[in-house]
Design a protein around this motif. Structure first.
Motif, short mmCIF file in Angstrom:
data_model
loop_
_atom_site.label_atom_id
_atom_site.label_comp_id
_atom_site.label_asym_id
_atom_site.label_seq_id
_atom_site.Cartn_x
_atom_site.Cartn_y
_atom_site.Cartn_z
N GLY A 1 0.85 -1.20 0.00
CA GLY A 1 0.00 0.00 0.00
C GLY A 1 0.87 1.23 0.00
N THR A 2 0.24 2.40 0.03
CA THR A 2 1.05 3.60 0.08
C THR A 2 1.38 3.93 1.53
OG1 THR A 2 -0.92 4.96 0.11
CG2 THR A 2 0.12 4.61 -2.03
N ALA A 3 2.57 4.48 1.72
CA ALA A 3 2.99 4.87 3.07
C ALA A 3 3.69 6.22 2.95
CB ALA A 3 3.94 3.84 3.64
N ASN A 4 3.47 7.06 3.93
CA ASN A 4 4.27 8.28 3.95
C ASN A 4 4.52 8.71 5.38
OD1 ASN A 4 2.34 10.51 4.81
ND2 ASN A 4 1.21 9.63 3.10
N VAL A 5 5.54 9.52 5.53
CA VAL A 5 5.87 10.01 6.87
C VAL A 5 6.32 11.46 6.76
CG1 VAL A 5 8.22 9.08 6.73
CG2 VAL A 5 7.23 9.59 8.97
N THR A 6 5.83 12.28 7.66
CA THR A 6 6.25 13.67 7.73
C THR A 6 7.31 13.80 8.82
OG1 THR A 6 4.03 14.39 7.11
CG2 THR A 6 5.47 16.05 8.13
N VAL A 7 8.48 14.28 8.44
CA VAL A 7 9.55 14.47 9.43
C VAL A 7 9.88 15.95 9.50
CG1 VAL A 7 11.94 13.93 10.05
CG2 VAL A 7 10.50 12.20 8.96
N ILE A 8 9.92 16.49 10.69
CA ILE A 8 10.30 17.89 10.87
C ILE A 8 11.53 17.95 11.77
CG2 ILE A 8 9.54 20.19 11.61
CD1 ILE A 8 6.64 19.21 11.28
N LEU A 9 12.57 18.64 11.30
CA LEU A 9 13.75 18.91 12.12
C LEU A 9 13.81 20.41 12.30
CD1 LEU A 9 16.51 16.70 10.38
CD2 LEU A 9 14.89 16.02 12.13
N SER A 10 13.95 20.86 13.53
CA SER A 10 13.87 22.31 13.75
C SER A 10 14.73 22.72 14.94
CB SER A 10 12.41 22.70 14.00
OG SER A 10 12.32 24.06 14.35
N ASP A 11 15.18 23.97 14.92
CA ASP A 11 15.91 24.49 16.06
C ASP A 11 14.95 24.99 17.14
OD1 ASP A 11 18.32 23.98 14.86
OD2 ASP A 11 18.38 25.92 13.84
N GLU A 12 13.69 25.19 16.74
CA GLU A 12 12.70 25.70 17.68
C GLU A 12 11.60 24.67 17.91
OE1 GLU A 12 11.46 29.37 15.93
OE2 GLU A 12 13.56 30.01 15.88
N ARG A 13 10.78 24.94 18.91
CA ARG A 13 9.65 24.06 19.22
C ARG A 13 8.76 23.87 17.98
NH1 ARG A 13 4.85 25.40 23.64
NH2 ARG A 13 3.52 23.69 22.99
N ILE A 14 8.37 22.65 17.73
CA ILE A 14 7.56 22.35 16.54
C ILE A 14 6.09 22.50 16.89
CG2 ILE A 14 6.90 20.51 14.93
CD1 ILE A 14 9.85 19.45 15.36
N SER A 15 5.38 23.26 16.08
CA SER A 15 3.95 23.40 16.36
C SER A 15 3.19 22.22 15.76
CB SER A 15 3.43 24.75 15.84
OG SER A 15 3.71 24.91 14.46
N SER A 16 2.82 22.32 14.49
CA SER A 16 1.98 21.25 13.92
C SER A 16 2.83 20.13 13.32
CB SER A 16 1.10 21.83 12.82
OG SER A 16 0.37 20.79 12.22
N PRO A 17 2.54 18.89 13.69
CA PRO A 17 3.20 17.77 13.04
C PRO A 17 2.57 17.45 11.68
CG PRO A 17 1.69 16.96 14.72
CD PRO A 17 1.62 18.46 14.76
N VAL A 18 1.42 18.08 11.42
CA VAL A 18 0.69 17.88 10.16
C VAL A 18 0.89 19.13 9.32
CG1 VAL A 18 -1.58 17.54 9.13
CG2 VAL A 18 -1.03 16.49 11.34
N LEU A 19 1.31 18.95 8.06
CA LEU A 19 1.70 20.10 7.24
C LEU A 19 0.93 20.14 5.93
CD1 LEU A 19 5.56 19.64 7.69
CD2 LEU A 19 4.11 21.30 8.88
N ASN A 20 0.79 21.36 5.38
CA ASN A 20 0.19 21.47 4.07
C ASN A 20 1.22 21.70 2.97
OD1 ASN A 20 -0.60 23.82 6.02
ND2 ASN A 20 0.05 24.80 4.10
N ALA A 21 2.44 22.09 3.35
CA ALA A 21 3.49 22.31 2.36
C ALA A 21 4.83 21.87 2.94
CB ALA A 21 3.55 23.78 1.98
N PHE A 22 5.73 21.44 2.05
CA PHE A 22 6.99 20.84 2.49
C PHE A 22 8.19 21.53 1.86
CE2 PHE A 22 3.56 17.77 2.49
CZ PHE A 22 3.62 17.29 3.79
#
Lengths: 359, 253, 180
Positions: free
Chosen positions: C46-67
């Motif tokens: 099936g299809t699989a995807n993962v959103t990874v965020i690396l940041s120097d500051e606190r991350i707000s939303s783990p769900v994104l509309n643009a990458f």
């Protein structure tokens, strides 16, 4: 010694935190998206270290009744499940509330109704904060918005449950359960000793020792006058909790023209919405209820005269919005935005909804 | 001879068990529950386990068992006693834990909990009172109601085409690897009472010796629900109930 | 500095574990990280995807509309996520899984033939590490040293012997990625 920062899923954090906070027992039944809780506990084998019992029950119904049984002996016991499984537990939760037993229940919500979907949802808000099972009772309901809070709310949930002899619930969702974030696990605290249980929980069923009356854990009282007395006692306790245990977080509220009310993962998404809005010059704030019951009614009410509008953003068809409207009592416009059935809105989608409904 | 002479200790031929309290019982005259309660109270006392025993009361006629036997109790939701007993025993392994359940509680709504607690080999005792009817709610059909037997919900007699067959739950439980002792007893005669007490004692000892789950079934009467005199109910039981639910050990390992 | 990344492909391609290694590497560099998988019954195929965020500051939303970065390993994922790359952002795709190349001109597109290379190396399991190598060449958000540390953290002990092979695959990926 510096605390070790770990990377783990919200579900895994719950399991680690349970062992560390001195839980005596976990009883559960597998269901997506929360099965990692029991899987992690089984891998940790806490019965070899802290002595915590972990048991896979034959059903959610059996699991919640195991919790009832264990809680009746004064032990710190918990269960976890996801929406359809939590529906099955409602009978047991009502009995636990009626017998005034402390325990912790975790609901990692998925979309419904029925078998629904395994994707994230917040559609069990009503079930958690308005009752769920039969009778007049309340669940202390904590809504974590990060993996760190998943870990922290285990001890908090147990502490509140024991403070008020009342079931507490962690109401999370598939996002918070499945996502990985940094977490500092709570320090180990020992399980209560038999002696501590005897002195702190004199009501606990531990075997009737000489010189005391027998202890009976029950929710049954066939004499209506006495049953009314019991109910009045519960309501007095609930009032006390409403007074003392409201928890919330305010982000960018002080200068806000508009207020988002959102909990759990939706509150995280809305934080980004606020960042985007402020970049456009729109002053939007976020008020995040941490306790869904008791609900932060007073603080929301206090904003009714300060902002031009409020919007309750939820992964459901509009549940918490009713409590927001009750809080402001018609003094300000309150809208709702939500996606259903496991769809999670993106931050820009929320911003568009705000522009459409409020501006 | 006046009363004070009669009640002299040396004239005592029978004493109420120490762990039975003075609360007036709600059971109907002629009911088996009272005798079974008495036997449990005696066995706990004789084993010196009063301070370590936790009972789980069912939903059904014995819902108020906790009012009569003077030990610590938890009152269960309908059918869930074995799940509750499981957790109590696992969390408190040094305690002696038993459930007290009727046929509707144990063999209908609580079948899953019964089977799985037994199958896990929980070190608990299940006391099962089988009177083939729902007594508390006014005499409806139970899973153990005999074929042709009249109840409030099978007023023309239990029809197996409609209702299926009387459930021999003890035979089922005896098949499970987790049970060490499954026996069927009754308390309708002095001899039967004596045997039944021995069976209870063995079951309780098994639980403390970590031998697994023990189930003691009491084939019983419900003279009110059966609409018979206590005496006639006993006779009817011997004739009909014992034919379907014969007394004796089903398993003893 | 913040990197918002989507990795998308078929289940079984190592999408989630590649994201996990990236997240662990970020952890080693004391960054804020979030790893948000699409979860479902499709373990394979099936299809699989993962959103990874690396940041120097606190991350707000783990769900994104643009990458900032999209790593695309099959055609359905390209169709789903090409439009979600921020203007000026990066799209990396594996040539084997894509038969219709990305069309956008306002983003930087890279191709990495990781599947073919993995086959040449006779090591299908190296696939996602080759892709990771390609990513780190283009956007060196974490050091190779910390990736190897992250690997050690995310792999169970019994698989630690595979780390040199993974390192080799990462280095190979750095070599073969090319800009279009």
């Amino acid at each position: 010694m510096t605390e070790e920062v770990k990377l783990m899923k919200g579900n895994e954090a719950i399991a680690h935190a349970a062992v560390r906070c001195g839980a005596d027992g976990y009883f559960g039944y597998p269901i997506t998206p929360q099965s990692e809780i029991m899987e992690t506990l089984m891998e940790l084998k806490p019965w070899e270290t802290t002595g915590m019992v972990v048991l896979q029950a034959e059903s959610e119904v059996a699991a919640i009744n195991m919790v009832y049984g264990g809680a009746g002996t004064g032990k710190a016991v918990m269960t976890s499940s996801s929406s359809p499984g939590v529906s099955l537990k409602q009978e047991g939760i009502s009995y636990i509330a009626g017998a005034e037993l402390p325990c912790l229940i975790v609901n990692v919500m998925r979309g419904g109704p029925g078998l629904g979907t395994i994707q994230p949802s917040q559609a069990d808000y009503f079930q958690a904060v308005k009752g769920g099972g039969h009778g007049d009772y309340r669940l202390i309901t904590l809504a974590p918005a990060s993996v760190q809070e998943m870990a922290d709310f285990v001890a908090l949930g147990f502490d509140l449950a024991f403070k008020y002899c009342n079931p507490a619930m962690i109401l999370a969702d598939g996002i918070i359960g499945q996502m990985m974030e940094k977490v500092v696990l709570p320090p180990f605290r020992p399980r209560r000793t038999e002696e501590e249980i005897r002195t702190q929980m004199p009501w606990a069923v531990q075997g009737k020792t000489a010189g005391r009356k027998r202890n009976v854990i029950t929710s049954l009282e066939l004499e209506p006058a006495k049953m009314e007395e019991n109910n009045i006692r519960f309501q007095t306790k609930y009032k006390e909790i409403e007074k003392a245990e409201v928890r919330y977080e305010e982000i960018g509220c002080e200068d806000a023209d508009y207020l988002i009310i959102a909990f759990g993962s939706m509150a995280r998404i809305c934080q980004k919405t606020i960042e985007m809005a402020r970049a456009e010059g729109l002053k939007i704030g976020l008020l995040r209820p941490i306790t869904l019951w008791p609900f932060p009614t007073d603080i929301i009410s206090s904003y009714a005269d300060k902002v031009k509008g409020m919007i309750s953003v939820e992964l459901n068809a509009g549940q918490m919005v009713e409590d927001v409207r009750l809080a402001v009592n018609g003094r300000v416009k309150v809208e709702h935005f939500g996606r259903l059935g496991g769809i999670v809105p993106t931050p820009d989608e929320v911003l568009d909804a705000i522009k459409q409904k409020l501006l | 001879m006046d009363i004070n002479e009669i009640i002299k200790p040396e004239n005592l031929v029978y004493d109420k068990p120490r762990l039975m309290n003075d609360n007036p019982m709600h059971y109907c005259p002629g009911c088996s529950h009272g005798v079974i309660h008495k036997l449990i109270a005696e066995v706990i006392d004789e084993m010196g386990m009063e301070e370590k025993t936790i009972g789980i009361a069912p939903v059904g006629c014995a819902v108020f068992a906790y009012n009569y036997i003077d030990i610590d109790w938890e009152e269960a939701a309908h059918g869930r006693a074995p799940a509750i007993a499981t957790a109590i025993k696992r969390l408190n392994p040094e305690k002696m834990v038993f459930t007290y359940q009727g046929d509707g509680d144990l063999a209908a709504i609580g079948t899953a909990e019964t089977i799985h607690a037994c199958n896990r080999g929980e070190n608990i005792v299940i006391v099962f009172v089988n009177n083939a009817i729902y007594g508390m709610t006014g005499g409806q059909m139970a899973p153990t109601t005999l074929e042709g037997m009249v109840t409030a919900t099978c007023p023309y007699g239990r029809d197996v085409e409609l209702n299926g067959y009387p459930l021999k739950i003890s035979n089922l439980v005896a098949q499970l690897d987790g049970t060490c002792y499954v026996t069927r007893q009754s308390v309708h005669t002095a001899a039967a009472v004596k045997k039944a007490k021995k069976a209870l004692r063995q079951a309780f000892e098994n639980s403390m010796n970590k031998k697994g789950a023990s189930l003691v079934e009491f084939v019983s009467t419900c003279n009110s629900g059966w609409k018979m005199s206590p005496d006639a109910a006993n006779k009817w039981m011997e004739e009909h109930m014992f034919a379907k639910y014969p007394l004796g050990d089903l398993k003893n390992v | 500095m913040k990197q918002e990344i989507i990795i998308a492909g078929f289940g079984g391609q190592g999408v989630l574990s590649m994201g996990k290694i990236l997240a662990y590497s970020g952890l080693m560099e004391n960054k804020e990280v979030s790893w948000m998988p699409s979860y479902g019954p499709e373990q394979r195929g099936g299809t699989a995807n993962v959103t990874v965020i690396l940041s120097d500051e606190r991350i707000s939303s783990p769900v994104l509309n643009a990458f900032d970065i999209a790593i695309i390993l099959n055609q359905p994922s390209l169709e789903k996520f090409e439009s979600k790359v921020k203007p000026g952002g990066i799209l990396i795709y594996d040539g084997y899984g894509i038969h219709q190349a990305p069309a956008r001109k306002d983003i930087q597109v890279y191709r990495i033939d990781a599947m073919d290379t993995a086959n040449e190396m006779k090591n299908g399991k190296a696939f996602n590490m080759i892709v990771l190598g390609g990513l780190l060449k283009i956007a060196p958000m974490v050091s190779l040293e910390n990736v190897l540390k992250g690997l050690k953290k995310s792999l169970p002990e019994r698989h630690h012997k595979l780390i040199p092979m993974n390192e080799q695959a990462i280095l190979k990926g750095m070599e073969i990625i090319k800009k279009l």
